[in-house]
Design a protein around this motif. Structure first.
Motif, PDB file in Angstrom:
ATOM      1  N   ARG A 198       3.791  -8.998   2.890  1.00 13.39           N
ATOM      2  CA  ARG A 198       2.960  -9.575   1.818  1.00 13.39           C
ATOM      3  C   ARG A 198       1.762  -8.661   1.524  1.00 13.39           C
ATOM      4  N   GLU A 199       1.157  -8.099   2.603  1.00 11.79           N
ATOM      5  CA  GLU A 199       0.016  -7.217   2.394  1.00 11.79           C
ATOM      6  C   GLU A 199       0.435  -5.938   1.664  1.00 11.79           C
ATOM      7  N   LEU A 200       1.590  -5.425   2.024  1.00  9.61           N
ATOM      8  CA  LEU A 200       2.083  -4.233   1.336  1.00  9.61           C
ATOM      9  C   LEU A 200       2.341  -4.506  -0.135  1.00  9.61           C
ATOM     10  N   GLU A 201       2.872  -5.680  -0.424  1.00 13.37           N
ATOM     11  CA  GLU A 201       3.137  -6.035  -1.816  1.00 13.37           C
ATOM     12  C   GLU A 201       1.843  -6.235  -2.606  1.00 13.37           C
ATOM     13  N   LYS A 202       0.756  -6.492  -1.883  1.00 12.54           N
ATOM     14  CA  LYS A 202      -0.545  -6.593  -2.554  1.00 12.54           C
ATOM     15  C   LYS A 202      -1.206  -5.217  -2.721  1.00 12.54           C
TER      16      LYS A 202
ATOM     17  N   VAL B 253       3.793  -0.360  12.140  1.00 12.94           N
ATOM     18  CA  VAL B 253       4.802  -0.921  11.243  1.00 12.94           C
ATOM     19  C   VAL B 253       6.193  -0.577  11.754  1.00 12.94           C
ATOM     20  N   ASP B 254       7.034  -1.616  11.857  1.00 12.02           N
ATOM     21  CA  ASP B 254       8.456  -1.409  12.140  1.00 12.02           C
ATOM     22  C   ASP B 254       9.176  -1.405  10.798  1.00 12.02           C
ATOM     23  N   GLU B 255       9.389  -0.209  10.288  1.00 11.94           N
ATOM     24  CA  GLU B 255       9.890  -0.055   8.925  1.00 11.94           C
ATOM     25  C   GLU B 255      11.206  -0.797   8.703  1.00 11.94           C
ATOM     26  N   SER B 256      12.088  -0.774   9.712  1.00  2.00           N
ATOM     27  CA  SER B 256      13.417  -1.360   9.552  1.00  2.00           C
ATOM     28  C   SER B 256      13.394  -2.877   9.502  1.00  2.00           C
TER      29      SER B 256
ATOM     30  N   ALA C 146       9.427  -6.050  -1.568  1.00  2.00           N
ATOM     31  CA  ALA C 146       9.949  -5.985  -2.934  1.00  2.00           C
ATOM     32  C   ALA C 146      10.473  -4.573  -3.206  1.00  2.00           C
ATOM     33  N   GLY C 147      11.658  -4.505  -3.740  1.00  2.00           N
ATOM     34  CA  GLY C 147      12.266  -3.209  -3.997  1.00  2.00           C
ATOM     35  C   GLY C 147      12.982  -2.636  -2.797  1.00  2.00           C
ATOM     36  N   GLY C 148      12.718  -3.196  -1.611  1.00  2.00           N
ATOM     37  CA  GLY C 148      13.412  -2.766  -0.406  1.00  2.00           C
ATOM     38  C   GLY C 148      13.095  -1.346   0.037  1.00  2.00           C
ATOM     39  N   ARG C 149      11.963  -0.798  -0.379  1.00  2.58           N
ATOM     40  CA  ARG C 149      11.682   0.607  -0.050  1.00  2.58           C
ATOM     41  C   ARG C 149      10.211   0.806   0.269  1.00  2.58           C
ATOM     42  N   LEU C 150       9.954   1.505   1.374  1.00  2.00           N
ATOM     43  CA  LEU C 150       8.596   1.878   1.751  1.00  2.00           C
ATOM     44  C   LEU C 150       8.438   3.383   1.629  1.00  2.00           C
TER      45      LEU C 150
ATOM     46  N   ASP D  53      -7.770  11.018   6.257  1.00  2.00           N
ATOM     47  CA  ASP D  53      -8.199  10.903   7.653  1.00  2.00           C
ATOM     48  C   ASP D  53      -7.186  11.507   8.622  1.00  2.00           C
ATOM     49  N   GLY D  54      -6.098  12.064   8.081  1.00  2.00           N
ATOM     50  CA  GLY D  54      -5.076  12.671   8.926  1.00  2.00           C
ATOM     51  C   GLY D  54      -4.036  11.700   9.429  1.00  2.00           C
ATOM     52  N   GLY D  55      -4.202  10.412   9.117  1.00  2.00           N
ATOM     53  CA  GLY D  55      -3.259   9.403   9.577  1.00  2.00           C
ATOM     54  C   GLY D  55      -2.049   9.266   8.675  1.00  2.00           C
ATOM     55  N   GLN D  56      -0.985   8.687   9.253  1.00  3.85           N
ATOM     56  CA  GLN D  56       0.232   8.383   8.508  1.00  3.85           C
ATOM     57  C   GLN D  56       0.239   6.892   8.180  1.00  3.85           C
ATOM     58  N   TYR D  57       0.534   6.577   6.926  1.00  8.83           N
ATOM     59  CA  TYR D  57       0.509   5.201   6.462  1.00  8.83           C
ATOM     60  C   TYR D  57       1.817   4.863   5.739  1.00  8.83           C
ATOM     61  N   PHE D  58       2.124   3.559   5.710  1.00 11.11           N
ATOM     62  CA  PHE D  58       3.208   3.061   4.865  1.00 11.11           C
ATOM     63  C   PHE D  58       2.598   2.310   3.679  1.00 11.11           C
ATOM     64  N   ARG D  59       3.246   2.454   2.530  1.00 17.06           N
ATOM     65  CA  ARG D  59       2.842   1.728   1.334  1.00 17.06           C
ATOM     66  C   ARG D  59       4.082   1.516   0.473  1.00 17.06           C
ATOM     67  N   LEU D  60       3.972   0.635  -0.503  1.00 13.27           N
ATOM     68  CA  LEU D  60       4.999   0.589  -1.528  1.00 13.27           C
ATOM     69  C   LEU D  60       4.819   1.814  -2.413  1.00 13.27           C
ATOM     70  N   PRO D  61       5.908   2.365  -2.939  1.00 15.17           N
ATOM     71  CA  PRO D  61       5.790   3.612  -3.713  1.00 15.17           C
ATOM     72  C   PRO D  61       4.713   3.541  -4.786  1.00 15.17           C
ATOM     73  N   GLU D  62       3.818   4.542  -4.717  1.00 19.90           N
ATOM     74  CA  GLU D  62       2.793   4.762  -5.731  1.00 19.90           C
ATOM     75  C   GLU D  62       1.788   3.609  -5.856  1.00 19.90           C
ATOM     76  N   SER D  63       1.626   2.821  -4.795  1.00 20.73           N
ATOM     77  CA  SER D  63       0.633   1.751  -4.831  1.00 20.73           C
ATOM     78  C   SER D  63      -0.675   2.249  -4.237  1.00 20.73           C
ATOM     79  N   ASP D  64      -1.773   1.862  -4.863  1.00 24.30           N
ATOM     80  CA  ASP D  64      -3.105   2.262  -4.396  1.00 24.30           C
ATOM     81  C   ASP D  64      -3.689   1.175  -3.502  1.00 24.30           C
ATOM     82  N   ASP D  65      -4.338   1.601  -2.427  1.00 19.86           N
ATOM     83  CA  ASP D  65      -4.943   0.662  -1.489  1.00 19.86           C
ATOM     84  C   ASP D  65      -6.277   0.179  -2.059  1.00 19.86           C
ATOM     85  N   PRO D  66      -6.422  -1.127  -2.361  1.00 22.19           N
ATOM     86  CA  PRO D  66      -7.686  -1.610  -2.916  1.00 22.19           C
ATOM     87  C   PRO D  66      -8.863  -1.462  -1.955  1.00 22.19           C
TER      88      PRO D  66
END
Length: 298
Positions: free
Chosen positions: A98-102, A111-114, A119-123, A130-143
């Motif tokens: 839900r947070e990713l969709e927001k 995150v356990d990607e599997s 929505a869309g079934g794809r991360l 900051d050098g970290g690795q993150y997951f997001r929905l494609p092309e979504s900006d973090d508010p």
């Protein structure tokens, strides 16, 4: 009179012998009775100890029965814990989805990607300032703008960069082509100092880095045990083809004429030019000076 005297002497001797034997028997009997008494006392002690042990066992058995009645079996408790953990995992996965969709960007390590149903079934995996690795929905900006701006998204990488980020097992599962796997490992050797075995050389002028075919052949033989020299030569050409294709031709091939031991030969080199458009890399306009010759390419 002499006759009676002769008869009395043997009789006295027999009586004395019998008396001695009787005394010996009495002593033996006393010894046996004392031994029997000691054994009887020991048997009594053992019987007492056995009764105490039996009583203790009965108390333990009663306690076990009580515990079995009042507490669920170990298997049942483990099952209950597993169900609770799975339920918590499902709740966390649902909240993360839900947070990713927001629009949230979540740290990849959390995150356990599997397991996520989004929505869309794809991360999309992205790198941030900051050098970290993150997951997001494609092309979504973090508010909330956590971690800074997106530095590089996984989808922006060249195929060879994507393969180079995989471990050996994932790489083998992704492609069955040995030249493609070698190309990915060769690229990783250039970009990841932890690899250690890096055949790339610094270039000069317009060339940022390069690797010669002969050095590539020796590198392949170090990486793939049991590879013959002739087969390694064939793999060099196939690996070069894979490098060009997977880099979307960000690399170039150059043939240079070299001279060694009075003999002239043509040496192939794979070049990364200083102005090559490689996502996430900013090669300098002029590379550092480096060696420009290599061994003979077989």
């Amino acid at each position: 009179m002499s006759t009676n005297s002769e008869h009395s002497e043997p009789t006295a001797s027999i009586v004395q012998t019998l008396a001695t034997e009787l005394e010996s028997l009495r002593e033996r009997l006393d010894t046996l009775e004392a031994s029997l008494e000691r054994k009887t006392e020991r048997l009594d002690r053992l019987e007492s100890e056995l009764q105490r042990e039996r009583a203790a066992n009965e108390r333990l058995e009663a306690r076990i029965e009580e515990l079995e009645r009042t507490r669920p079996p170990l298997e049942a408790r483990l099952d209950a814990h597993e169900k609770k953990l799975n339920a918590n995992k499902d709740r966390i996965g649902e909240l993360q989805a839900r947070e990713l969709e927001k629009g949230a960007h979540l740290l990849a390590a959390n995150v356990d990607e599997s397991e996520l149903d989004v929505a869309g079934g794809r991360l999309e995996r992205v790198s941030k300032d900051d050098g970290g690795q993150y997951f997001r929905l494609p092309e979504s900006d973090d508010p909330l703008e956590r971690g800074g701006d997106v530095a590089l998204a996984h989808g922006d990488l060249l195929p060879i960069q994507q393969l180079a980020k995989m471990d050996d097992d994932s790489l083998r599962a992704t492609t069955s082509s040995l030249p493609s796997r070698l190309a990915a490992k060769l690229w990783k050797a250039r970009t990841d100092p932890a690899v250690g075995d890096d055949p790339w050389e610094n270039g000069c002028k317009a060339v940022h880095e390069y690797v010669t075919a002969s050095d590539m052949k020796h590198w392949i033989r170090r990486r793939e045990t049991g590879i013959s020299d002739d087969y390694a030569k064939k793999l060099v050409s196939r690996t070069i083809d894979a490098l060009l294709e997977l880099s979307k031709h960000r690399l170039a091939i150059e043939r240079t004429r070299q001279r060694k031991n009075g003999l002239e030969y043509t040496e192939r080199r794979v070049l990364l030019m200083a102005d090559a458009d490689v996502p996430g890399e900013r090669p300098s306009a002029t590379a550092r000076d480096g060696p420009e010759t290599g061994d003979v390419d077989g």
